[in-house]
Design a protein around this motif. Structure first.
Motif, short mmCIF file in Angstrom:
data_model
loop_
_atom_site.label_atom_id
_atom_site.label_comp_id
_atom_site.label_asym_id
_atom_site.label_seq_id
_atom_site.Cartn_x
_atom_site.Cartn_y
_atom_site.Cartn_z
N THR A 112 -36.31 35.75 16.00
CA THR A 112 -34.86 35.90 15.92
C THR A 112 -34.47 36.37 14.53
O THR A 112 -35.11 36.04 13.54
CB THR A 112 -34.17 34.55 16.20
N TYR A 128 -24.04 37.60 19.56
CA TYR A 128 -25.42 37.84 19.98
C TYR A 128 -25.47 39.23 20.60
O TYR A 128 -24.73 39.50 21.55
CB TYR A 128 -25.89 36.79 20.98
N ALA A 166 -26.66 38.39 15.65
CA ALA A 166 -28.06 37.96 15.78
C ALA A 166 -28.72 38.71 16.92
O ALA A 166 -28.07 39.11 17.89
CB ALA A 166 -28.13 36.45 16.04
N THR A 202 -35.09 36.23 9.21
CA THR A 202 -35.82 36.32 10.47
C THR A 202 -36.79 35.16 10.59
O THR A 202 -37.29 34.65 9.59
CB THR A 202 -36.54 37.69 10.58
N SER A 256 -32.02 30.83 12.70
CA SER A 256 -31.69 31.97 11.84
C SER A 256 -30.25 31.86 11.33
O SER A 256 -29.96 32.17 10.17
CB SER A 256 -31.89 33.29 12.59
N ALA A 306 -32.71 38.84 19.18
CA ALA A 306 -33.96 38.13 19.44
C ALA A 306 -34.96 39.06 20.12
O ALA A 306 -34.58 39.85 20.98
CB ALA A 306 -33.71 36.91 20.33
N ALA A 310 -28.79 31.63 23.46
CA ALA A 310 -28.66 32.44 22.24
C ALA A 310 -27.20 32.83 22.01
O ALA A 310 -26.68 32.77 20.89
CB ALA A 310 -29.52 33.70 22.36
N SER A 368 -33.63 28.73 18.65
CA SER A 368 -34.29 29.79 17.88
C SER A 368 -33.27 30.65 17.15
O SER A 368 -33.42 30.95 15.96
CB SER A 368 -35.18 30.65 18.79
N VAL A 369 -32.22 31.04 17.84
CA VAL A 369 -31.18 31.82 17.17
C VAL A 369 -30.43 30.94 16.18
O VAL A 369 -30.07 31.37 15.08
CB VAL A 369 -30.22 32.45 18.22
N TYR A 429 -38.08 38.72 22.54
CA TYR A 429 -38.46 37.68 23.49
C TYR A 429 -39.74 38.12 24.18
O TYR A 429 -39.76 39.17 24.82
CB TYR A 429 -37.32 37.54 24.49
#
Lengths: 302, 302
Positions: free
Chosen positions: A118, A103, A71, A31, A57, A73, A92, A53-54, A75
């Motif tokens: 994320t 996602y 994944a 994370t 990770s 997130a 993402a 951001s994703v 937000y």
């Protein structure tokens, strides 16, 4: 206390922390939290923010040699703007798709500063840790270094399209899968090559002799630094290399393996793999062309 | 746009969002972000914050009827204080241990406001969704409602020890596992019973007739509200019930199942299970003792 001291504190108490991702049975899990002020320069689109951001990770999943599974997130933004949110989600999702992951949404929240956290989960029955480098192994780096440093320069000069493009990297999940059977140690270069080498050395109790010449500097960094005030070639070369080695945020893989494995692995990779040095005994320290390479790079909280 | 509108927007584009956790193969995965100002009243210890934040994600795992596998947290604070961080990690680990999961660390970051993002992963081959409630089923609630509302009052009056105690709930992971084979629909009560019923009704295309009398109000809420200015018994009862039904943040499970399954499930539960009403056809709406129960509760961003 800076982030590394704090992480060291946590490691004392909590075994699995310390690699790019935690391992639980056949899962790896990681994370990251990113903030507008520190992580997204002015001009970063929400699509890029979602991707990056994703992607950060997913890069940790790659560094363990795992398949990307899913994944999420969380937000948080000052207001819920539909276009921004949708762009973030598209970014993402696209980065997940690029590496074969899914996602699967997340949480929404209001917060003064745009902040995202994320988390990615991967699968592997045979994760690669930071701790297995053996004297005699070679040190390899995927792709190129300096792409994010170049992006930062482009953000500053207002060349936002190129900046956003450079800021969206493809997490090395496929490369990680192919490197995993051969790599003795692996991590990503998110804190810069110099710091990554220090972290690998600490985990593997080894030293490194790195060569300057084969370090794969991204042409985008050279291009952006050429616009800087004229300096002589050697100074320029040193300045570019220093940025490439210490800036970080590049999300390439840094790994060690027996030299005879390199050509076999290279044949199966879609990206380049550069041999940048050798693993030595710990008392040899960490050198770049024979000179000590300091533990310099990006640390939150300093 | 408030959080629900934003989530609805996401659901249009992203199938798996909309239940308490996303489902990917045999995994469920959920993430939450919490902030000091909105989620941790003054006086919340970092131990409680660790317990509660990770617990909130584990509650979503419970709501899917899944086993708790692992949780991570991204932790951001203005400075890295070793004692605070260690207390947070202890709380995070203890709540995982309480439900048979593993806390595997996370990310550290500096941020003006104490902010945490927690993610939990669970395992199940047979998740329970919000969408399966059938007319004729009964509506059940685990444990008691109003515990977090009571905690808030205690924080305000400075009774911090009791407040922190009330704020640390045990995620209903074991109960969720036992309810899963019988439950036709399930979610947690984090936005309050009233809102949960509206969300279940929307997902299952059904109505609900809820009875006031069996709603399990937490004695701690009654106790704290008794210290309020004297009012007559009926007004008092109504005020307590309204808080219990709308305040939320209680992380109990709300589920539907055939009536004849209830006694079987109850025998295997470590917590109470109250039948609070019945599932009806959608056109019957959602009522409490025959009166419309509004969709009232906690929504971020309003």
């Amino acid at each position: 206390m800076d982030e590394r001291a704090a992480l060291a504190l946590l490691e004392d108490r909590l075994e699995p922390v310390g690699d790019d991702a935690a391992v639980v049975d056949d899962l790896v899990m990681t994370t990251d939290m990113l903030h507008e002020k520190t992580d997204f320069p002015a001009g970063t689109t929400r699509y890029t923010a979602g991707w990056r951001s994703v992607g950060a990770s997913l890069s940790d999943v790659a560094a363990m040699g795992a398949r990307a599974k899913a994944a999420v997130a969380a937000y948080a933004a000052p207001t819920f703007d539909a276009d921004e949110l949708e762009a973030y989600v598209r970014g993402a999702r696209d980065v997940c798709t690029a590496v074969g992951g899914e996602y699967v949404g997340g949480d929404l929240d209001t917060h003064e500063e745009f902040t995202v956290a994320t988390t990615a989960v991967g699968e592997t029955s045979d994760p690669v840790f930071r701790s297995g480098a053996q004297p005699g192994d070679v040190v390899c780096v995927t792709g190129t270094l300096g792409r994010s440093a170049a992006a930062l320069e482009r953000f500053e000069t207002g060349d936002l399209e190129r900046a956003n493009h450079l800021f969206r990297f493809e997490p090395r999940v496929r490369a990680g899968r192919r490197l995993a059977p051969e790599a003795t140690a692996m991590m990503d270069s998110s804190d810069g090559l110099a710091r990554s080498l220090h972290q690998l050395a600490a985990a593997s109790a080894c030293g490194f002799a790195i060569d300057r010449e084969p370090i794969p500097v991204d042409p985008a960094l050279e291009a952006v630094m050429e616009t800087a005030p004229a300096i002589d070639d050697e100074t320029f070369g040193n300045a570019v290399l220093e940025r490439a080695v210490t800036f970080g945020e590049d999300f390439e893989l840094v790994c060690t393996m027996p030299e005879n494995a390199v050509s076999r692995v290279r044949a199966s990779l879609e990206c380049s793999l550069s041999i940048v040095g050798r693993v030595l005994e710990a008392d040899a320290g960490i050198t770049l062309d024979g000179e000590e390479l300091p533990d310099q790079g990006y640390t939150h909280g300093e």
